[in-house]
Design a protein around this motif. Structure first.
Motif: not given
Length: 262
Positions: A94, A98, A101, A112, A114, A125
């Motif tokens: 994760l 991040k 990105n 969106s 996540r 995902a």
């Protein structure tokens, strides 16, 4: 290349300071300097050159040392993250997503995205595609008269475009994740607002869930495939009819892919 250039430049400047110091230490006033009493002024000028060089060298060293420390600190952070990734730590996966990105601009993918890593270690995902914002409901054409003709897109054509769009988004997310992670498999589930016939309301529901494996993905010619047809290469859940479009499906369960051998 930048660091090499900086090192060469620093070496050249240090040589310059050394030369100025050598000139000062070996200074011998000439005939005219003695004649006109210029020895002291020339000595002061040489001393100022040496001090200026020392000051500039010290300032440059401080700046380059700070730059090196920043680069080294960044390398240490990246190295530590890489080690955690190789150990298969879920949080490290994760953190890597991040940090890099790759979905910073997801306007072409949806609204969106996540990520979840459960006990299985498989990255999941969840992508909200909201296809109605991307796929036009009308088709436009230019008539021979020069006027623009607009008509509603046939339901079958609209649904086919939507299916290709959703499948393309899922493939894109899968590719990006496998480019970042050392894993052999990720699960991507696309969701959208679908009509719940029991309530009559639009609800966010899974409409495509795919286990994308690195091995299978590498065998595909992604420039030539049909996105919808390509789903046959992967374990997936999708309920789609040309006349009615997508229907809700059950997302794939990560615990069923512990070996990541698909």
């Amino acid at each position: 290349m930048h660091r090499l250039g900086a090192s060469v430049s620093t070496f050249s400047e240090k040589v310059s300071v050394f030369v100025e110091k050598l000139r000062l230490d070996s200074y011998q006033p000439g005939f005219f300097a003695r004649l006109f009493g210029m020895q002291q002024r020339q000595l002061q000028s040489l001393q100022k050159s040496v001090e200026k060089g020392r000051s500039e060298d010290s300032s440059r060293f401080t700046k380059e040392r700070a730059a090196w420390q920043a680069e080294h600190s960044e390398w240490q952070t990246d190295h530590a993250l890489a080690q955690r990734l190789l150990r298969g730590e879920g949080q490290a996966k994760l953190d890597a997503i991040k940090l890099l990105n790759p979905f910073e601009d997801i306007s072409m993918l949806g609204t969106s995205v996540r990520f979840v890593v459960g006990e299985s270690g498989v990255v999941e995902a969840f992508l909200g595609v909201h296809g109605e914002r991307v796929i036009p409901a009308e088709s436009k054409s230019l008539l021979q008269s020069g006027k623009l003709s607009t008509k509603k897109l046939a339901a079958g054509k609209y649904n086919e475009l939507l299916q290709d769009y959703v499948c393309s988004c899922v493939l894109r997310v899968g590719r990006e994740l496998l480019a970042i992670l050392p894993d052999d498999l990720v699960i991507v589930t696309a969701t959208d607002r679908l009509l719940n016939p029991a309530s009559g309301h639009l609800e966010e529901s899974p409409l495509l869930s795919v286990a994308i494996s690195r091995r299978t993905l590498a065998l595909l010619n992604l420039d030539a495939i049909d996105p919808s047809e390509s789903m046959k290469n992967f374990v997936h859940h999708m309920s789609f009819k040309k006349t009615s479009g997508f229907s809700p499906v059950e997302p794939l369960l990560a615990e069923n892919f512990l070996s990541a051998a698909y």
